[in-house]
Design an enzyme around this catalytic site. Structure first.
Site: not given
Length: 88
Positions: A14-16
């Site tokens: 879960i990144h940007a």
């Protein structure tokens, strides 16, 4: 209240972009939507909160949803995880 166990299945975690998708989806619902990783609990409607969980590949999260539209909200968030945030 609905509670589901979700697993991060996309390789990048879960990144940007996934955090934004989670927050955008969560904000469509009136229910309170919480994501929990170990002892960290965040409001799923907050992009920054979701990013700070640092949930990598294969991380297990607990989704808790409470409110009038909790079933639809829980299903929508779970669908994002199942589709690997449309990244793969």
């Amino acid at each position: 209240m609905i509670e589901k166990i979700l697993t991060v299945r996309n390789r990048a975690g879960i990144h940007a972009r996934p955090a934004a998708l989670i927050a955008q989806t969560a904000n469509k619902f009136a229910s309170e939507i919480i994501l929990e990783k170990e002892s960290t609990t965040v409001n799923a409607k907050s992009i920054m909160g979701v990013i700070t969980m640092a949930a990598g590949y294969n991380t297990t999260l607990t989704l808790r949803v409470e409110g009038a539209d909790e079933k639809d909200a829980a299903d929508a968030i779970a669908k994002l995880f199942e589709s690997k945030f449309e990244e793969e």
